[in-house]
Design an enzyme around this catalytic site. Structure first.
Site, mmCIF file in Angstrom:
data_model
loop_
_atom_site.group_PDB
_atom_site.id
_atom_site.type_symbol
_atom_site.label_atom_id
_atom_site.label_comp_id
_atom_site.label_asym_id
_atom_site.label_seq_id
_atom_site.Cartn_x
_atom_site.Cartn_y
_atom_site.Cartn_z
ATOM 1 N N ASP A 103 -52.048 25.251 -71.513
ATOM 2 C CA ASP A 103 -52.770 26.182 -71.403
ATOM 3 C C ASP A 103 -54.266 25.424 -71.709
ATOM 4 O O ASP A 103 -55.068 26.342 -72.149
ATOM 5 C CB ASP A 103 -52.480 27.159 -72.598
ATOM 6 C CG ASP A 103 -52.997 28.555 -72.255
ATOM 7 O OD1 ASP A 103 -53.534 29.350 -71.852
ATOM 8 O OD2 ASP A 103 -53.124 29.995 -73.765
ATOM 9 N N ILE A 104 -54.795 25.521 -70.997
ATOM 10 C CA ILE A 104 -56.172 24.063 -70.613
ATOM 11 C C ILE A 104 -56.634 26.047 -69.821
ATOM 12 O O ILE A 104 -56.302 26.311 -68.825
ATOM 13 C CB ILE A 104 -56.640 23.337 -69.942
ATOM 14 C CG1 ILE A 104 -55.500 22.379 -69.987
ATOM 15 C CG2 ILE A 104 -57.541 23.077 -69.764
ATOM 16 C CD1 ILE A 104 -55.890 21.502 -71.369
#
Length: 163
Positions: free
Chosen positions: A21-22
């Protein structure tokens, strides 16, 4: 900033962790340092992008195509998301937008992100090529900078392999 984020990703990946979940909302700039925050979706092994209940994990605007399809994700998915963050930092907006999560996910699966050259005509061609490479739909092509141990080497690799 980009080199620091790549160095942080390289370290996390070297420990067998994929963040999944960058996104720009998970990066804080403190002085001259980029700090990675929120490891809530991180996994220490290659897993499907979906939960057992069939819910996609991640933020649609930053989701790699393989993650959007619910396939196994690894460092290349994080590099794709990093590319979206870099694209957003340079242009002020993410490459894919839509009225719903599914509309955005469909674009990741079916469309090529608009070139940085289109949105930022004065961009260095090497930077444009590097961003295009990490935003490519080929999982294998995104493997090039994963696992490199330090920010200086990572930054050099990003430029050299895109020139």
């Amino acid at each position: 900033m980009a080199g620091q984020l790549l160095a942080a990703l390289a370290y996390v990946h070297s420990q067998g962790i994929t963040h999944r979940d960058i996104k720009s909302g998970n990066v804080m700039i403190c002085g001259h340092r980029a700090v990675r925050m929120d490891f809530g979706l991180a996994k220490d092994e290659q897993l499907s992008g979906m939960t057992s209940a069939g819910v996609l994990l991640g933020t649609p605007e930053y989701m790699a195509p393989e993650q959007a399809e619910g396939l196994a994700v690894g460092p290349p998915a994080d590099l794709y998301s990093f590319g979206i963050v870099l694209y957003e930092a340079l242009t002020g907006e993410v490459p894919f937008q839509g009225r719903s999560a599914m509309a955005i996910i469909r674009q990741h699966l079916e469309s090529v992100p608009p070139s940085l050259k289109v949105r930022l005509p004065s961009v260095d061609p090497r930077l444009s090529a590097a961003v295009a490479r990490v935003l490519g739909d080929s999982w294998a092509a995104r493997r090039w900078s994963s696992g490199v141990g330090n920010e200086r080497t990572n930054s050099r690799a990003m430029w050299a392999q895109s020139a």
